[in-house]
Design an enzyme around this catalytic site. Structure first.
Site: not given
Ligand code: 3PY
Ligand code: MG
Length: 263
Positions: A85, A173, A147, A71, A46
């Protein structure tokens, strides 16, 4: 190989405060790296960051004591391998919903025979040292994001995946998955209970419990609850909040006050 102090400390049961980078800037990375965080995550999901921006951010983090993590945008093996890498010492993978997905994620982070990571640690050996290959499998941190509803349904199987170091809750999420509006600090009972359940199951399985948070106060509360890897907000929000507060103070307090040494 340069040790992964964050993974070592997490495995000893210590807690980690992790910074979060969404602004595509090596200078921001350097600033967060020098702000006292134990690790700093470059967010390619994100955050507004692609590989070409992530590389100099990882380089900037290398000049600090913060352990560089990423991430990834998705559970994509070649993409995970490229970032390793490039010198990432740990990977947070979003939307892990099944044990098979978790196993594929871990496999991408481990050289054979433990996994199917392809060999070519172009920059990683510069940061880590020439013996990278011998130690990488034990050194790279793997955190699977829980999530989704499916992730909740398969939580115990995911937590049982060998080589997975821990989980990281995405509260936004997770809220959506449970029929609620997205929130970094969910208050809806169903989400609060799900978060407590994930934490408890991670503890039973001996996996690191992590969670995204939106402020220092929220991160402190999560550490109090037993989470071991917390994120007290991301760079953009910290910048925005500080900027809004500074403007408000300037407007409300008028002239005659001197500030600190910021320039
Ligand atoms: C979420 O809150 O869904 C996340 O991925 C936080 O970065
Ligand atoms: Mg998320």
């Amino acid at each position: 190989m340069r040790p992964n102090t964050v993974k070592e400390r997490l495995l000893k049961g210590e807690s980690i405060v992790n910074g979060w980078l969404g602004i595509p800037s090596s200078l921001s990375a350097e600033i967060l790296g020098l702000s006292g965080f134990d690790s700093v995550t470059v967010d390619l999901q994100h955050g507004m960051i692609a590989f070409d921006a992530a590389l100099p951010m990882l380089q900037a983090l290398s000049a600090t004591a913060a352990v560089p993590l990423v991430r990834v945008p998705s559970n994509n093996g070649p993409q995970i391998m490229s970032l390793l890498d490039a010198g990432a010492y740990g990977v947070i993978c979003p939307m892990i919903s099944t044990a098979d997905q978790a196993a594929a994620f871990v496999s991408a982070c481990r050289y054979p025979p433990k996994g199917d990571r392809s060999f070519g640690p172009s920059r990683a050996i510069l940061y880590a040292g020439d013996d990278y290959y011998q130690h990488a499998n034990d050194t790279i941190l793997t955190l699977a994001m829980i999530e989704t509803q499916q992730g909740l349904d398969h939580l115990d199987e995911i937590l049982a995946v060998d080589g997975l170091d821990g989980i990281f809750i995405g509260p936004n999420d997770l809220s959506l998955a449970l029929g609620q509006a997205p929130s970094s600090e969910p208050r809806a009972d169903v989400v609060v209970k799900a978060i407590a359940h994930i934490l408890a199951r991670a503890q039973v399985h001996g996996k690191i419990p992590g969670i995204f948070c939106s402020s220092g106060e929220a991160a402190a509360m999560r550490l109090e609850q037993g989470f071991k890897f917390v994120v007290p907000g991301n760079d953009a929000n910290i910048l925005k909040q500080a900027a809004v507060a500074a403007v408000q103070i300037a407007r409300s307090q008028g002239t005659g006050k001197t500030g600190g040494s910021g320039y």
